[in-house]
Design an enzyme around this catalytic site. Structure first.
Site, PDB file in Angstrom:
ATOM      1  CG  LEU A   1      55.807 -28.066  28.706  1.00 46.48           C
ATOM      2  CD1 LEU A   1      56.918 -28.879  29.382  1.00 46.48           C
ATOM      3  CD2 LEU A   1      55.029 -27.279  29.751  1.00 46.48           C
ATOM      4  CG  HIS A   2      55.138 -21.538  26.009  1.00 47.22           C
ATOM      5  ND1 HIS A   2      55.517 -20.783  27.099  1.00 47.22           N
ATOM      6  CD2 HIS A   2      53.784 -21.623  26.074  1.00 47.22           C
ATOM      7  CE1 HIS A   2      54.454 -20.408  27.783  1.00 47.22           C
ATOM      8  NE2 HIS A   2      53.377 -20.923  27.191  1.00 47.22           N
TER       9      HIS A   2
ATOM     10  N   GLY B   1      58.116 -19.812  28.149  1.00 47.53           N
ATOM     11  CA  GLY B   1      57.541 -19.249  29.386  1.00 47.53           C
ATOM     12  C   GLY B   1      57.528 -20.290  30.489  1.00 47.53           C
ATOM     13  CG  HIS B   2      55.008 -23.754  30.141  1.00 44.57           C
ATOM     14  ND1 HIS B   2      54.587 -23.875  28.830  1.00 44.57           N
ATOM     15  CD2 HIS B   2      53.883 -23.573  30.884  1.00 44.57           C
ATOM     16  CE1 HIS B   2      53.263 -23.778  28.788  1.00 44.57           C
ATOM     17  NE2 HIS B   2      52.815 -23.589  30.010  1.00 44.57           N
TER      18      HIS B   2
ATOM     19  CD  GLN C   1      42.700 -25.054  34.406  1.00 45.52           C
ATOM     20  OE1 GLN C   1      43.189 -25.644  35.358  1.00 45.52           O
ATOM     21  NE2 GLN C   1      43.361 -24.085  33.777  1.00 45.52           N
TER      22      GLN C   1
ATOM     23  CE  LYS D   1      49.667 -15.143  28.383  1.00 45.27           C
ATOM     24  NZ  LYS D   1      48.769 -16.260  28.653  1.00 45.27           N
ATOM     25  CG  ASP D   2      47.934 -17.353  33.226  1.00 43.08           C
ATOM     26  OD1 ASP D   2      46.990 -17.292  32.455  1.00 43.08           O
ATOM     27  OD2 ASP D   2      49.012 -17.924  32.936  1.00 43.08           O
TER      28      ASP D   2
ATOM     29  CB  SER E   1      49.634 -23.594  25.471  1.00 39.68           C
ATOM     30  OG  SER E   1      50.603 -23.777  26.475  1.00 39.68           O
ATOM     31  NE  ARG E   2      43.011 -21.573  25.667  1.00 38.69           N
ATOM     32  CZ  ARG E   2      43.004 -21.740  27.004  1.00 38.69           C
ATOM     33  NH1 ARG E   2      43.791 -21.003  27.758  1.00 38.69           N
ATOM     34  NH2 ARG E   2      42.222 -22.649  27.562  1.00 38.69           N
TER      35      ARG E   2
HETATM   36  P1  AMP Z   1      49.542 -23.245  31.583  1.00 36.30           P
HETATM   37  O1  AMP Z   1      50.248 -24.446  31.033  1.00 36.30           O
HETATM   38  O2  AMP Z   1      49.071 -22.285  30.535  1.00 36.30           O
HETATM   39  O3  AMP Z   1      48.510 -23.587  32.621  1.00 36.30           O
HETATM   40  O4  AMP Z   1      50.651 -22.419  32.368  1.00 36.30           O
HETATM   41  C1  AMP Z   1      51.423 -23.016  33.380  1.00 36.30           C
HETATM   42  C2  AMP Z   1      52.176 -21.943  34.108  1.00 36.30           C
HETATM   43  O5  AMP Z   1      53.037 -21.259  33.199  1.00 36.30           O
HETATM   44  C3  AMP Z   1      51.245 -20.874  34.699  1.00 36.30           C
HETATM   45  O6  AMP Z   1      51.743 -20.527  35.993  1.00 36.30           O
HETATM   46  C4  AMP Z   1      51.373 -19.751  33.735  1.00 36.30           C
HETATM   47  O7  AMP Z   1      51.140 -18.485  34.323  1.00 36.30           O
HETATM   48  C5  AMP Z   1      52.813 -19.881  33.303  1.00 36.30           C
HETATM   49  N1  AMP Z   1      53.018 -19.213  32.006  1.00 36.30           N
HETATM   50  C6  AMP Z   1      52.211 -19.272  30.918  1.00 36.30           C
HETATM   51  N2  AMP Z   1      52.671 -18.482  29.943  1.00 36.30           N
HETATM   52  C7  AMP Z   1      53.788 -17.889  30.427  1.00 36.30           C
HETATM   53  C8  AMP Z   1      54.723 -16.943  29.891  1.00 36.30           C
HETATM   54  N3  AMP Z   1      54.608 -16.438  28.665  1.00 36.30           N
HETATM   55  N4  AMP Z   1      55.749 -16.560  30.689  1.00 36.30           N
HETATM   56  C9  AMP Z   1      55.892 -17.060  31.947  1.00 36.30           C
HETATM   57  N5  AMP Z   1      55.052 -17.952  32.490  1.00 36.30           N
HETATM   58  C10 AMP Z   1      54.013 -18.356  31.748  1.00 36.30           C
END
Ligand code: AMP
Length: 284
Positions: A24-25, A27-28, A52, A140-141, A177-178
């Site tokens: 988690l960062h 953004g999450h 996925q 972002k996605d 996260s990457r």
């Molecule tokens: P992930 O853990 O990468 O599957 O992301 C989980 C959720 O967090 C997804 O809905 C992503 O679009 C969102 N997310 C990822 N990166 C960001 C970011 N930089 N800002 C806002 N939401 C994000």
């Protein structure tokens, strides 16, 4: 998880779900904060969804930081953390998938065959388990958010899909996260995605509306960074994700770029200031 969600429903509470793959960062956490303003309880899920990831992708080395994730979620005031094991989610004999036709095959879907089928299937399962009133995703996605909105509409889901703006580092790099895969030199190079989006915005502000001209600017900017290898750089309609000829309706500039071995995505959302007007509003 089902029992806790049933309890909250019985109390007529507004349930919010934020699905993640952990690591988690900020953004999450922005999604958690938004959910907390609108829902109680807020449920976060952490599940690195094997379905996925392609066979040559980073499933086994995807960052897993469960301890610090759960501390962050506690700090963010999240009420429940749902972190199932893969065998619980996909027991032997699992055979049912959700696929959004068409939209799943373009762009990210073309580069990552089967990726979106995995995404829509896990999201559908999480929505069935929790049955939230609202579920939160990041723009972002962009293609993923669009697909999930389509799935919710097509399958008559009772959950509202909320799409939230991307959170960026101070230099513009979208949090991901990457990003932890990037070494110091690659981290500097990664900013080229944001620079390319800014270059597209400059062209649009100068009056350019032709998509090929915009694409040329994207490729020129990305091509100047020796660590970058473009997967795609396109201007697409925000509904269909089909390429556009001219920017006149809501559009996305979409980028997928390898920085070294790390594949990063980013986008710029563009909409007319008012219907039919030449002025544009830009959302990074
Ligand atoms: P992930 O853990 O990468 O599957 O992301 C989980 C959720 O967090 C997804 O809905 C992503 O679009 C969102 N997310 C990822 N990166 C960001 C970011 N930089 N800002 C806002 N939401 C994000």
């Amino acid at each position: 998880m089902k029992e806790a969600a049933r309890q909250a429903r019985a109390e007529s509470r507004i349930i919010g779900l934020v699905p993640t793959m952990g690591a988690l960062h900020a953004g999450h956490l922005s999604l958690m904060e938004r959910a907390r303003r609108e829902c109680s309880p807020v449920i976060a899920s952490i599940f690195v969804n094997p379905k996925q990831f392609g066979p040559k992708e980073d499933f086994s080395k995807y960052p897993r930081t469960f301890e610090s994730d759960s501390e962050k979620l506690q700090g963010a005031g999240v009420d429940f953390l749902f972190a199932p094991e893969p065998r619980e989610i996909y027991p032997d004999g699992f055979a049912t998938y959700v696929n959004v036709d068409g939209l799943s095959d373009r762009l990210e879907g073309r580069s990552r065959p089967g990726h979106f089928r995995g995404v829509t299937t896990i999201v559908m399962k999480l929505l069935q388990i929790v049955q939230p009133n609202l579920v939160y995703f990041g723009r972002k996605d962009a293609q993923q958010s669009r697909l999930i909105t389509q799935m919710a509409r097509d399958l008559n889901l009772d959950t509202e899909i909320v799409v939230c703006p991307p959170v960026r580092e101070s230099d513009g790099l979208a949090l991901s996260s990457r990003n932890v895969y990037l070494n110091a030199e690659e981290r500097k190079a990664a900013i080229v995605l944001y620079h390319a989006l800014e270059a597209a915005k400059r062209e649009l502000n100068a009056g350019v509306r032709d998509a090929l001209q915009l694409q040329a600017v994207l490729h020129r900017t990305l091509g100047a960074e020796r660590h970058a290898r473009v997967d795609y750089a396109e201007v697409v309609d925000a509904e269909s994700f089909e390429p556009v000829v001219r920017v006149s309706k809501p559009c996305y500039v979409l980028l997928a770029v390898f920085i070294g071995k790390t594949r990063l995505i980013d986008n710029l959302y563009i909409e007319p200031k008012s219907p039919g007007s030449e002025g544009l509003v830009f959302h990074f």
